[in-house]
Design an enzyme around this catalytic site. Structure first.
Site, PDB file in Angstrom:
ATOM      1  N   SER A 149      40.044  43.473  43.707  1.00  0.00           N
ATOM      2  CA  SER A 149      41.503  43.359  43.785  1.00  0.00           C
ATOM      3  C   SER A 149      42.078  44.028  42.551  1.00  0.00           C
ATOM      4  CB  SER A 149      41.917  41.888  43.791  1.00  0.00           C
ATOM      5  OG  SER A 149      43.309  41.762  43.591  1.00  0.00           O
ATOM      6  N   TYR A 163      41.236  33.601  40.065  1.00  0.00           N
ATOM      7  CA  TYR A 163      41.184  34.752  40.969  1.00  0.00           C
ATOM      8  C   TYR A 163      41.016  36.036  40.156  1.00  0.00           C
ATOM      9  CZ  TYR A 163      42.399  37.892  44.828  1.00  0.00           C
ATOM     10  OH  TYR A 163      42.361  38.878  45.778  1.00  0.00           O
TER      11      TYR A 163
END
Ligand code: NAD
Length: 265
Positions: A149, A163
Protein backbone atom coordinates in the site's frame (compact mmCIF):
# COMPACT_ATOMS: atom_id res chain seq x y z
CA UNK A 1 -9.29 -14.06 -24.10
CA UNK A 2 -5.83 -12.55 -23.92
CA UNK A 3 -2.53 -14.40 -24.05
CA UNK A 4 -0.34 -12.52 -21.59
CA UNK A 5 -0.47 -15.32 -19.01
CA UNK A 6 -1.00 -18.16 -21.45
CA UNK A 7 -0.12 -21.56 -19.90
CA UNK A 8 0.59 -20.01 -16.48
CA UNK A 9 -0.73 -21.43 -13.23
CA UNK A 10 -1.54 -18.78 -10.63
CA UNK A 11 -2.50 -18.74 -6.98
CA UNK A 12 -4.46 -15.64 -5.97
CA UNK A 13 -4.63 -15.36 -2.19
CA UNK A 14 -7.61 -13.31 -1.06
CA UNK A 15 -9.50 -13.88 -4.31
CA UNK A 16 -12.91 -13.26 -2.79
CA UNK A 17 -14.22 -9.79 -2.17
CA UNK A 18 -15.66 -7.83 0.72
CA UNK A 19 -19.28 -7.22 -0.31
CA UNK A 20 -20.15 -3.69 -1.40
CA UNK A 21 -20.94 -1.39 -4.30
CA UNK A 22 -17.65 -2.11 -6.11
CA UNK A 23 -15.23 -5.03 -6.38
CA UNK A 24 -12.11 -5.92 -4.39
CA UNK A 25 -8.57 -5.95 -5.80
CA UNK A 26 -8.18 -9.71 -5.36
CA UNK A 27 -11.31 -10.65 -7.30
CA UNK A 28 -10.47 -8.23 -10.14
CA UNK A 29 -6.94 -9.66 -10.32
CA UNK A 30 -8.15 -13.26 -10.42
CA UNK A 31 -10.58 -12.37 -13.22
CA UNK A 32 -7.88 -10.62 -15.30
CA UNK A 33 -5.39 -13.44 -14.75
CA UNK A 34 -7.98 -15.89 -16.10
CA UNK A 35 -8.85 -13.59 -19.00
CA UNK A 36 -5.16 -13.51 -19.89
CA UNK A 37 -5.03 -17.30 -20.06
CA UNK A 38 -3.92 -18.41 -16.57
CA UNK A 39 -5.46 -21.27 -14.63
CA UNK A 40 -6.19 -19.77 -11.22
CA UNK A 41 -6.44 -21.23 -7.72
CA UNK A 42 -8.75 -18.88 -5.81
CA UNK A 43 -7.71 -18.95 -2.15
CA UNK A 44 -9.83 -17.32 0.52
CA UNK A 45 -10.92 -18.02 4.07
CA UNK A 46 -14.43 -17.19 2.87
CA UNK A 47 -15.33 -20.13 0.64
CA UNK A 48 -18.57 -18.59 -0.64
CA UNK A 49 -16.77 -15.46 -1.78
CA UNK A 50 -14.05 -17.48 -3.56
CA UNK A 51 -16.79 -19.57 -5.22
CA UNK A 52 -18.48 -16.39 -6.41
CA UNK A 53 -15.20 -15.36 -8.10
CA UNK A 54 -14.91 -18.85 -9.60
CA UNK A 55 -18.42 -18.60 -11.07
CA UNK A 56 -17.61 -15.20 -12.58
CA UNK A 57 -14.47 -16.65 -14.22
CA UNK A 58 -16.26 -19.79 -15.41
CA UNK A 59 -19.05 -17.69 -16.95
CA UNK A 60 -16.40 -16.10 -19.18
CA UNK A 61 -14.91 -19.47 -20.16
CA UNK A 62 -11.90 -19.24 -17.82
CA UNK A 63 -10.46 -22.04 -15.68
CA UNK A 64 -10.32 -21.68 -11.90
CA UNK A 65 -10.78 -23.65 -8.68
CA UNK A 66 -11.53 -22.34 -5.25
CA UNK A 67 -9.62 -23.33 -2.13
CA UNK A 68 -10.65 -22.45 1.41
CA UNK A 69 -7.66 -21.48 3.55
CA UNK A 70 -6.90 -19.05 6.33
CA UNK A 71 -3.41 -17.97 5.31
CA UNK A 72 -2.38 -17.08 8.85
CA UNK A 73 -2.06 -20.86 9.29
CA UNK A 74 1.12 -22.54 8.06
CA UNK A 75 -0.72 -25.86 7.56
CA UNK A 76 -3.39 -24.16 5.46
CA UNK A 77 -0.72 -22.52 3.28
CA UNK A 78 1.00 -25.88 2.80
CA UNK A 79 -2.33 -27.43 1.73
CA UNK A 80 -2.95 -24.51 -0.65
CA UNK A 81 0.39 -25.05 -2.40
CA UNK A 82 -0.19 -28.82 -2.56
CA UNK A 83 -3.69 -28.33 -3.99
CA UNK A 84 -2.31 -26.18 -6.79
CA UNK A 85 0.43 -28.66 -7.74
CA UNK A 86 -2.05 -31.53 -7.51
CA UNK A 87 -4.48 -29.73 -9.84
CA UNK A 88 -2.11 -28.34 -12.44
CA UNK A 89 1.40 -29.65 -11.71
CA UNK A 90 3.13 -26.31 -11.09
CA UNK A 91 2.92 -22.80 -9.61
CA UNK A 92 4.05 -19.94 -11.86
CA UNK A 93 2.47 -17.01 -10.03
CA UNK A 94 1.80 -16.31 -6.36
CA UNK A 95 -0.34 -13.21 -5.90
CA UNK A 96 -0.65 -12.19 -2.23
CA UNK A 97 -3.62 -9.85 -1.90
CA UNK A 98 -4.81 -10.52 1.64
CA UNK A 99 -4.70 -7.50 3.89
CA UNK A 100 -6.95 -5.88 6.48
CA UNK A 101 -7.12 -2.34 7.84
CA UNK A 102 -6.40 -1.15 11.34
CA UNK A 103 -7.19 2.33 12.55
CA UNK A 104 -5.68 4.07 15.57
CA UNK A 105 -2.33 5.00 17.03
CA UNK A 106 -0.20 3.30 19.70
CA UNK A 107 -2.40 4.41 22.59
CA UNK A 108 -5.78 3.58 21.08
CA UNK A 109 -4.82 0.30 19.42
CA UNK A 110 -5.13 -2.87 21.51
CA UNK A 111 -2.27 -5.35 21.57
CA UNK A 112 -4.64 -7.99 20.21
CA UNK A 113 -5.51 -5.80 17.20
CA UNK A 114 -1.82 -5.00 16.60
CA UNK A 115 -0.87 -8.69 16.53
CA UNK A 116 -3.90 -9.64 14.42
CA UNK A 117 -3.12 -7.13 11.64
CA UNK A 118 0.56 -8.11 11.50
CA UNK A 119 -0.48 -11.76 11.37
CA UNK A 120 -2.97 -11.27 8.53
CA UNK A 121 -0.98 -8.71 6.51
CA UNK A 122 2.61 -9.89 6.96
CA UNK A 123 2.90 -13.38 8.47
CA UNK A 124 0.45 -14.65 5.84
CA UNK A 125 2.81 -13.56 3.05
CA UNK A 126 5.79 -15.16 4.80
CA UNK A 127 3.81 -18.41 5.05
CA UNK A 128 2.51 -18.50 1.46
CA UNK A 129 6.03 -17.79 0.18
CA UNK A 130 7.48 -20.45 2.52
CA UNK A 131 5.25 -23.13 1.00
CA UNK A 132 5.24 -22.00 -2.65
CA UNK A 133 8.91 -21.14 -3.15
CA UNK A 134 10.20 -24.76 -3.05
CA UNK A 135 8.00 -25.55 -6.08
CA UNK A 136 9.12 -22.41 -7.91
CA UNK A 137 12.73 -23.25 -7.08
CA UNK A 138 12.34 -26.74 -8.56
CA UNK A 139 10.87 -25.16 -11.70
CA UNK A 140 13.59 -22.47 -11.64
CA UNK A 141 10.87 -19.95 -12.46
CA UNK A 142 8.15 -18.03 -10.71
CA UNK A 143 6.69 -14.60 -10.06
CA UNK A 144 5.46 -13.34 -6.71
CA UNK A 145 3.31 -10.21 -6.53
CA UNK A 146 2.56 -8.82 -3.07
CA UNK A 147 -0.11 -6.21 -2.44
CA UNK A 148 1.40 -3.54 -0.24
CA UNK A 149 0.00 0.00 0.00
CA UNK A 150 1.08 3.59 -0.40
CA UNK A 151 0.61 3.56 3.38
CA UNK A 152 3.98 1.78 3.51
CA UNK A 153 5.74 4.99 2.55
CA UNK A 154 3.26 7.78 3.38
CA UNK A 155 1.31 8.37 6.57
CA UNK A 156 -2.47 8.68 6.11
CA UNK A 157 -4.17 11.87 7.41
CA UNK A 158 -5.63 9.71 10.21
CA UNK A 159 -3.68 7.28 12.44
CA UNK A 160 -3.29 3.79 10.98
CA UNK A 161 -0.19 2.74 12.88
CA UNK A 162 -0.35 -1.01 12.50
CA UNK A 163 -1.54 -0.88 8.89
CA UNK A 164 1.32 1.45 7.89
CA UNK A 165 3.80 -0.73 9.79
CA UNK A 166 2.48 -3.93 8.22
CA UNK A 167 2.72 -2.57 4.68
CA UNK A 168 6.27 -1.29 5.26
CA UNK A 169 7.06 -4.87 6.32
CA UNK A 170 5.49 -6.20 3.09
CA UNK A 171 7.88 -3.97 1.12
CA UNK A 172 10.83 -5.30 3.11
CA UNK A 173 9.73 -8.90 2.71
CA UNK A 174 9.31 -8.43 -1.03
CA UNK A 175 12.75 -6.91 -1.57
CA UNK A 176 14.42 -9.50 0.63
CA UNK A 177 12.88 -12.42 -1.31
CA UNK A 178 13.63 -10.69 -4.62
CA UNK A 179 17.32 -10.46 -3.68
CA UNK A 180 17.60 -14.02 -2.37
CA UNK A 181 15.94 -15.61 -5.41
CA UNK A 182 17.10 -13.30 -8.21
CA UNK A 183 19.57 -15.86 -9.57
CA UNK A 184 17.06 -18.72 -9.42
CA UNK A 185 14.55 -17.49 -11.98
CA UNK A 186 12.13 -16.21 -9.35
CA UNK A 187 11.00 -12.58 -9.21
CA UNK A 188 9.21 -10.79 -6.37
CA UNK A 189 7.55 -7.40 -6.70
CA UNK A 190 5.02 -5.39 -4.75
CA UNK A 191 2.23 -3.06 -5.80
CA UNK A 192 1.48 -0.06 -3.62
CA UNK A 193 -2.12 0.89 -4.38
CA UNK A 194 -3.08 4.45 -3.45
CA UNK A 195 -6.71 5.37 -2.89
CA UNK A 196 -8.73 2.63 -4.55
CA UNK A 197 -12.54 2.48 -4.48
CA UNK A 198 -12.89 -1.04 -3.11
CA UNK A 199 -15.55 -2.16 -0.62
CA UNK A 200 -13.01 -2.97 2.09
CA UNK A 201 -11.51 0.53 1.99
CA UNK A 202 -14.72 2.49 1.46
CA UNK A 203 -17.00 0.73 3.91
CA UNK A 204 -14.20 0.08 6.43
CA UNK A 205 -12.72 3.59 6.55
CA UNK A 206 -16.11 5.36 6.43
CA UNK A 207 -17.19 3.32 9.46
CA UNK A 208 -13.86 3.95 11.23
CA UNK A 209 -14.09 7.72 10.71
CA UNK A 210 -17.84 7.85 11.39
CA UNK A 211 -18.61 9.55 8.06
CA UNK A 212 -20.84 8.57 5.11
CA UNK A 213 -19.50 6.65 2.13
CA UNK A 214 -20.27 9.61 -0.15
CA UNK A 215 -18.35 12.03 2.10
CA UNK A 216 -15.37 9.64 2.15
CA UNK A 217 -15.53 9.35 -1.64
CA UNK A 218 -15.54 13.15 -1.98
CA UNK A 219 -12.48 13.45 0.28
CA UNK A 220 -10.57 10.58 -1.36
CA UNK A 221 -11.30 11.77 -4.92
CA UNK A 222 -10.11 15.27 -4.00
CA UNK A 223 -6.84 13.95 -2.52
CA UNK A 224 -5.69 12.45 -5.84
CA UNK A 225 -3.94 14.59 -8.51
CA UNK A 226 -6.09 12.81 -11.14
CA UNK A 227 -9.11 13.84 -8.99
CA UNK A 228 -10.59 10.39 -8.70
CA UNK A 229 -9.86 7.18 -6.85
CA UNK A 230 -8.58 4.15 -8.72
CA UNK A 231 -10.58 0.99 -9.36
CA UNK A 232 -9.65 -2.58 -8.46
CA UNK A 233 -8.99 -3.10 -12.19
CA UNK A 234 -6.13 -0.58 -12.07
CA UNK A 235 -4.37 -2.66 -9.41
CA UNK A 236 -5.19 -5.85 -11.32
CA UNK A 237 -3.64 -4.64 -14.60
CA UNK A 238 -0.40 -3.80 -12.77
CA UNK A 239 -0.46 -7.32 -11.33
CA UNK A 240 -0.92 -8.84 -14.81
CA UNK A 241 2.21 -7.04 -15.98
CA UNK A 242 4.36 -7.98 -12.97
CA UNK A 243 3.18 -11.60 -13.08
CA UNK A 244 3.80 -11.95 -16.81
CA UNK A 245 7.01 -12.63 -18.72
CA UNK A 246 6.82 -9.03 -19.97
CA UNK A 247 8.32 -8.16 -16.56
CA UNK A 248 11.03 -10.83 -16.79
CA UNK A 249 13.81 -8.32 -15.94
CA UNK A 250 11.84 -6.57 -13.17
CA UNK A 251 12.32 -7.68 -9.57
CA UNK A 252 12.26 -6.01 -6.16
CA UNK A 253 10.13 -3.15 -7.45
CA UNK A 254 7.58 -1.38 -5.22
CA UNK A 255 5.17 0.00 -7.82
CA UNK A 256 2.76 2.79 -6.86
CA UNK A 257 -0.64 2.60 -8.58
CA UNK A 258 -2.01 5.84 -7.25
CA UNK A 259 -3.17 8.41 -9.80
CA UNK A 260 -0.18 10.58 -8.91
CA UNK A 261 -0.54 10.76 -5.11
CA UNK A 262 3.20 10.16 -4.65
CA UNK A 263 3.90 13.24 -6.78
CA UNK A 264 2.58 15.42 -3.99
CA UNK A 265 5.23 16.57 -1.49
N1 NAD B 1 -8.63 -0.25 -1.42
C1 NAD B 1 -7.59 0.49 -1.19
O1 NAD B 1 -7.68 1.73 -1.19
C2 NAD B 1 -6.27 -0.15 -0.93
C3 NAD B 1 -5.15 0.67 -0.89
C4 NAD B 1 -3.93 0.10 -0.65
C5 NAD B 1 -3.81 -1.26 -0.47
N2 NAD B 1 -4.92 -2.04 -0.50
C6 NAD B 1 -4.72 -3.47 -0.26
O2 NAD B 1 -5.51 -4.28 -1.13
C7 NAD B 1 -5.76 -5.53 -0.47
C8 NAD B 1 -7.24 -5.77 -0.30
O3 NAD B 1 -7.79 -5.87 -1.49
P1 NAD B 1 -9.28 -6.27 -1.72
O4 NAD B 1 -9.95 -5.03 -2.16
O5 NAD B 1 -9.29 -7.46 -2.59
O6 NAD B 1 -9.90 -6.68 -0.28
P2 NAD B 1 -11.15 -7.57 -0.02
O7 NAD B 1 -11.45 -7.41 1.44
O8 NAD B 1 -12.24 -7.28 -1.00
O9 NAD B 1 -10.65 -9.04 -0.35
C9 NAD B 1 -9.69 -9.66 0.40
C10 NAD B 1 -10.09 -11.10 0.63
O10 NAD B 1 -9.16 -11.63 1.54
C11 NAD B 1 -9.83 -12.55 2.34
N3 NAD B 1 -9.08 -12.77 3.56
C12 NAD B 1 -8.93 -11.92 4.60
N4 NAD B 1 -8.18 -12.49 5.56
C13 NAD B 1 -7.83 -13.71 5.10
C14 NAD B 1 -7.07 -14.77 5.62
N5 NAD B 1 -6.51 -14.69 6.83
N6 NAD B 1 -6.91 -15.89 4.88
C15 NAD B 1 -7.49 -16.00 3.66
N7 NAD B 1 -8.24 -15.02 3.12
C16 NAD B 1 -8.40 -13.89 3.83
C17 NAD B 1 -11.19 -11.96 2.59
O11 NAD B 1 -12.15 -12.97 2.92
C18 NAD B 1 -11.48 -11.26 1.26
O12 NAD B 1 -12.29 -12.06 0.42
C19 NAD B 1 -5.16 -5.46 0.90
O13 NAD B 1 -3.89 -6.03 0.94
C20 NAD B 1 -5.12 -3.96 1.12
O14 NAD B 1 -4.23 -3.59 2.12
C21 NAD B 1 -6.14 -1.52 -0.73
Amino acid sequence: MGERLHDKVAIVVGAGSTPGETMGNGRATAILFAREGARVLLVDRDGDSAEETRRMIASEGGEARSCVADVTSSDACARMAEACVEAWGRIDILHNNVGIGGMGGPVELTEVAWRRVLDVNVTSMFLTCKHVLPTMERQRSGAIVNISSLAAIRAAPYPMLVYNTSKAAVNGLTRSIAMQYADRGIRANAIMPGLIETPMAMEGIAAGLGISRSELKRRRDAAVPMKHMGEAWDVAWAAVYLASDEARYVTGVLLPVDGGVTLKG
